[in-house]
Write an enzyme that holds these catalytic residues in place. Structure first.
Site, PDB file in Angstrom:
ATOM      1  N   ASP A  43      -0.591   2.854   8.669  1.00  0.00           N
ATOM      2  CA  ASP A  43      -0.050   2.763   7.185  1.00  0.00           C
ATOM      3  C   ASP A  43       1.465   2.550   7.349  1.00  0.00           C
ATOM      4  O   ASP A  43       2.095   2.645   8.413  1.00  0.00           O
ATOM      5  CB  ASP A  43      -0.129   4.140   6.785  1.00  0.00           C
ATOM      6  CG  ASP A  43       0.088   4.322   5.222  1.00  0.00           C
ATOM      7  OD1 ASP A  43       0.344   3.238   4.696  1.00  0.00           O
ATOM      8  OD2 ASP A  43       0.389   5.713   4.866  1.00  0.00           O
ATOM      9  N   GLU A  44       2.153   2.309   6.463  1.00  0.00           N
ATOM     10  CA  GLU A  44       3.548   1.935   6.375  1.00  0.00           C
ATOM     11  C   GLU A  44       3.941   1.094   7.497  1.00  0.00           C
ATOM     12  O   GLU A  44       5.054   1.269   8.182  1.00  0.00           O
ATOM     13  CB  GLU A  44       4.246   3.258   6.302  1.00  0.00           C
ATOM     14  CG  GLU A  44       3.944   4.275   5.377  1.00  0.00           C
ATOM     15  CD  GLU A  44       4.532   3.955   3.723  1.00  0.00           C
ATOM     16  OE1 GLU A  44       5.045   2.547   4.051  1.00  0.00           O
ATOM     17  OE2 GLU A  44       4.423   4.749   3.207  1.00  0.00           O
ATOM     18  N   ARG A  92       9.704   5.774  -7.718  1.00  0.00           N
ATOM     19  CA  ARG A  92       9.340   7.316  -7.586  1.00  0.00           C
ATOM     20  C   ARG A  92       8.984   7.997  -9.137  1.00  0.00           C
ATOM     21  O   ARG A  92       8.383   8.930  -8.972  1.00  0.00           O
ATOM     22  CB  ARG A  92      10.480   7.935  -6.952  1.00  0.00           C
ATOM     23  CG  ARG A  92      10.726   7.665  -5.408  1.00  0.00           C
ATOM     24  CD  ARG A  92       9.681   7.339  -4.621  1.00  0.00           C
ATOM     25  NE  ARG A  92       9.393   6.228  -4.616  1.00  0.00           N
ATOM     26  CZ  ARG A  92       8.100   5.753  -4.131  1.00  0.00           C
ATOM     27  NH1 ARG A  92       7.353   6.575  -3.542  1.00  0.00           N
ATOM     28  NH2 ARG A  92       7.770   4.289  -4.052  1.00  0.00           N
ATOM     29  N   GLN A 135       9.000  -2.183   0.312  1.00  0.00           N
ATOM     30  CA  GLN A 135       9.635  -0.803   0.434  1.00  0.00           C
ATOM     31  C   GLN A 135       9.864  -0.813   1.990  1.00  0.00           C
ATOM     32  O   GLN A 135       9.940   0.608   2.724  1.00  0.00           O
ATOM     33  CB  GLN A 135       8.477   0.038   0.229  1.00  0.00           C
ATOM     34  CG  GLN A 135       8.093  -0.033  -1.323  1.00  0.00           C
ATOM     35  CD  GLN A 135       6.848   1.419  -1.624  1.00  0.00           C
ATOM     36  OE1 GLN A 135       7.142   2.289  -1.809  1.00  0.00           O
ATOM     37  NE2 GLN A 135       5.843   0.728  -1.886  1.00  0.00           N
ATOM     38  N   LYS A 180      -2.993   3.601  -2.207  1.00  0.00           N
ATOM     39  CA  LYS A 180      -3.451   3.150  -0.829  1.00  0.00           C
ATOM     40  C   LYS A 180      -3.971   4.300  -0.044  1.00  0.00           C
ATOM     41  O   LYS A 180      -4.882   3.859   1.056  1.00  0.00           O
ATOM     42  CB  LYS A 180      -2.176   2.410  -0.251  1.00  0.00           C
ATOM     43  CG  LYS A 180      -1.132   3.572   0.251  1.00  0.00           C
ATOM     44  CD  LYS A 180      -0.001   3.340   1.080  1.00  0.00           C
ATOM     45  CE  LYS A 180       1.144   4.205   1.181  1.00  0.00           C
ATOM     46  NZ  LYS A 180       1.998   4.018   2.337  1.00  0.00           N
ATOM     47  N   THR A 181      -3.584   5.358  -0.280  1.00  0.00           N
ATOM     48  CA  THR A 181      -4.399   6.763   0.535  1.00  0.00           C
ATOM     49  C   THR A 181      -5.696   6.584   0.377  1.00  0.00           C
ATOM     50  O   THR A 181      -6.576   6.901   1.119  1.00  0.00           O
ATOM     51  CB  THR A 181      -3.483   7.924   0.108  1.00  0.00           C
ATOM     52  OG1 THR A 181      -2.067   7.789   0.646  1.00  0.00           O
ATOM     53  CG2 THR A 181      -4.147   9.102   0.961  1.00  0.00           C
TER      54      THR A 181
END
Length: 753
Positions: free
Chosen positions: A237-238, A618, A268, A33-34
């Site tokens: 974002d997020e 992770r 998430q 996504k970044t």
């Protein structure tokens, strides 16, 4: 950009090329996504749809914002050369001039340019949680509200949730179903006084940064319109972790052009306890009539890890259907490893030995992470790592800026920057000792509020106030020091300011008199000076206010250095946004993970499941999950069954190891997960025998509606409802002083009257 597009998968290309109108990008863990955000910004700039200063990119951490800017600076992007920003923002049109930052840092920038319109002064101070709690305690003392009845933390948390919902003090509700709630009624009084004290100190807490920005926009349409014209393209974002205040802020800013792109993953969403509202992302498509693009290909983890994560999260109801997949197949040995251990000591032993063995195979210490649900679980693992001389670092422990000496020097700097900062003034007015006691400090604050003068001005004119005359010599001397330290930045660099503070205030002499401990603390102060030098090098026109702002907005993960060859230890919440070659997820037991407090609420269980999803994703190549048959935690030995989340992992992705010996653990004889059903069913039987919930004592007390009971903190109350849960009872109790609460009878040691 054509070459760039070739590197993206079809979903990523679709997200990058869609520039106009509302867009929801559902970005699964590790789905790039970044990169998508960076390429989307690059596409907007190269297409000359906007100049850099017309793009707002809101990230979850300052580190993420820095990474975004760094990536953009390395791209070949068409640059504008327009300095025509209506906000007066000085830009040469380079990618570095994009507004990238967190919600809080973005709001600080906006407020620095217009906070006078909500009746504050420009040089406001930002209070952290510790500062806010001090103000709360002072308010409670003034209102004669005992901390034994209500903890300052619970009051602060309640006020914070109110601000998340944009509820000011005068609109705070303290009635439940038409009945006054004692706790909320006191919070109402504290909240009103708390805001008055913040205003007098020209200070904002973290929640105020967003709340005041929304207030600025809602009460000043012309100012809002200017900022709407400033930001033609907004990316968040997020988004799954936003609260109502953040949602309102975004809605206002995007109200003109509607070019709002939000990126997130409802699977998430793990910050409900901070006020995050998962509904923001779940309802975005319908509310904004947005296009939806899903990023489901994972570039981080093996298919074994993703298969396990998918198997767990599909049990949630609050989500949009998607399935992560990876082209990193992995070998059969890459399956998840479930280690069934005797206790927390064997758990720690296994982890340390696995890390040591991995080092021999070329896996650096820094490629390992140990994740846990609660900080209390780290103790036994820390001891085991120390015994084997394995270097480690705890993320989220005592941060550099939380050390006493650092907070002291920063407090001096804060008072120099904002003389009305009462909290920081109280911290250092008698540090080092100057015989300025609590009574004198309170009188200085009282006179400051009454006269409108700062505490420094009051001390300078101490001879004019009879109540301060006996201390006037000491006070005027200290005032002279502050006046000297407050010379303009042009005359003194920030790094030299620290030297002058510790020398002129006597702080250096105090540390030098404290032997080895003082020497260590002095080294920390010098490290603060290094941080200032670095900040000045990176920000040529930096002011004292800018540096203090950076400190106030720093987070634990901003301090995390990936290059360090040390094992990372942290809670699962702190691990959000990070990735590691190998992850140890410890304490997979009912009552621990999922947590005991979540068991009564299905929505809390869903959040815990999302937390498990975050923990698993992770890991890039290896994931070890540990569970103990018994565990000593909080002074109680508990015997809890295996976590439901582990049971939800499809058997083809995990193997179980249960060969245990006191000298160590030998997991060489692995069996398929499905063959361990005997152990699992035994755990279920154990739970039915009363061994669940971390307690081995049979239930001996039963409760019925209408009974009078007593709790050691909440006092006396009446039972309103009883729900049997395993070896305990969930009681709904109407307490005489604090209102209605739901608590577990055995766990909370509720007694009949």
């Amino acid at each position: 950009m054509d070459n760039v597009f070739e590197k993206l998968n079809s979903a990523q290309r679709e997200a990058v090329s869609h520039t106009e109108g509302p867009l929801l990008i559902i970005a699964g863990a590790g789905s790039g996504k970044t990169s998508v955000l960076c390429y989307r910004i690059a596409n907007i700039l190269n297409s000359k749809l906007a100049l850099p200063w017309q793009i707002l990119a809101v990230t979850f951490t300052n580190k993420a914002a820095g990474e975004l800017r760094e990536r953009l600076s390395l791209m070949d992007i068409a640059q504008g050369n327009d300095t025509n920003s209506e906000i007066g923002y000085n830009t040469a049109g380079s990618p570095a001039d994009i507004w990238a930052g967190t919600f809080h840092s973005t709001c600080v920038k906006i407020l620095r340019r217009g906070i006078e319109d909500v009746d504050y002064k420009k040089g406001f101070t930002i209070y952290d949680t510790d500062d806010s709690l001090k103000v709360i305690k002072a308010c409670m003392k003034d209102l004669n509200i005992s901390e034994k009845v209500f903890t300052p933390k619970s009051v602060y948390s309640t006020i914070s949730r109110a601000k998340d919902r944009l509820i000011p003090p005068e609109e705070f509700e303290y009635e439940i179903d038409g009945r006054k709630d004692a706790f909320l009624q006191d919070v109402y009084s504290i909240y009103r006084l708390y805001q008055k004290r913040l205003k007098a100190a020209n200070a904002l807490d973290f929640d105020d940064l967003i709340m005041k920005t929304v207030e600025l926009f809602e009460t000043n349409p012309n100012i809002l319109e200017k900022w709407q014209r400033q930001f033609r393209y907004i990316m968040i974002d997020e988004y799954q972790d936003t609260n109502h205040a953040q949602y309102r802020l975004v809605s206002l800013l995007a109200g003109k052009d509607g070019n709002l792109c939000v990126v997130g993953d409802e699977d998430q969403s793990i910050y409900r306890f901070r006020g995050a509202t998962i509904e923001n992302i779940l309802s975005f498509e319908e509310e904004f009539n947005a296009r939806v693009i899903k990023l489901e290909q994972n570039y981080r983890s093996t298919q074994y890890i993703l298969g396990a994560a998918n198997g767990i999260i599909r049990h949630n109801t609050q989500r949009k259907p998607k399935t992560l997949y990876s082209e990193i197949a992995g070998a059969a040995t890459d399956k998840l490893q479930l280690h069934i251990l005797q206790d927390e000591q064997e758990e720690a032993m296994l982890i340390s030995r696995e890390i040591e063995k991995g080092k021999g195979k070329g896996i650096a210490f820094g490629n390992n992470a140990i994740l846990y649900r609660t900080n209390a679980q780290s103790r036994s693992v820390e001891l085991a790592l120390a015994r084997m001389s394995i270097p480690y670092r705890i993320i989220g422990g005592v941060r550099f800026y939380e050390r006493k000496e650092i907070k002291d020097i920063v407090a001096y700097m804060s008072v120099i920057n904002n003389p009305f900062d009462f909290v920081r003034f109280h911290r250092i007015v008698n540090e080092p000792k100057r015989s300025i006691g609590e009574v004198t400090q309170s009188e200085i604050e009282h006179l400051s509020i009454e006269t409108g003068m700062s505490p420094i001005d009051v001390m300078e004119r101490a001879t004019e106030f009879p109540s301060l005359s006996s201390k006037s010599k000491i006070l005027t001397k200290l005032a002279d020091i502050f006046i000297e330290l407050s010379r303009s930045d042009e005359e003194r660099s920030l790094s030299n300011l620290i030297d002058d503070i510790i020398e002129q205030t006597g702080y250096l002499k105090m540390l030098q008199s404290q032997g080895d401990e003082g020497a260590d603390r002095l080294e920390n102060v010098r490290e603060l000076k290094s941080a200032v030098v670095k900040f000045q090098d990176e920000n040529e026109s930096a002011t004292l206010s800018d540096f203090l702002e950076q400190i106030a907005l720093a987070s634990d993960t901003d301090d995390y250095e990936r290059g360090e060859d040390r094992v990372a230890m942290m809670t699962i919440h702190a691990a959000k946004g990070l990735e590691f070659h190998r992850v140890f997820l410890i304490g997979a037991e009912e009552g621990l993970f999922p947590s005991f407090r979540s068991l009564a609420d299905p929505m809390d269980i869903e959040e815990e499941r999302r937390l498990a999803y975050v923990a698993i994703t992770r890991a890039k190549r290896e994931l070890h999950i540990t569970t103990a048959k018994q565990r000593l935690l909080y002074g109680v030995t508990g015997r809890n069954p295996l976590s439901r989340f582990v049971r939800e992992i499809p058997s083809e992705y995990i193997v179980v190891n249960e060969k245990i010996c006191r000298g160590g653990v030998s997991p060489s004889e692995s069996k398929p997960f499905k063959k361990k059903e005997g152990y699992l069913s035994n755990s279920t039987k154990a739970r039915r025998k009363g061994q669940a919930g971390g307690r081995t004592t049979p239930v001996s007390t039963t409760f019925t509606d209408g009974e009078r009971v007593k709790h050691k903190i909440f006092g006396e109350g009446t039972v309103l409802g009883v729900e049997e849960m395993g070896n305990d009872s969930l009681l709904e109790i109407g307490f005489d002083k604090v209102g209605t609460k739901k608590i577990m009878a055995n766990f909370a040691k509720v007694e009949k009257i």
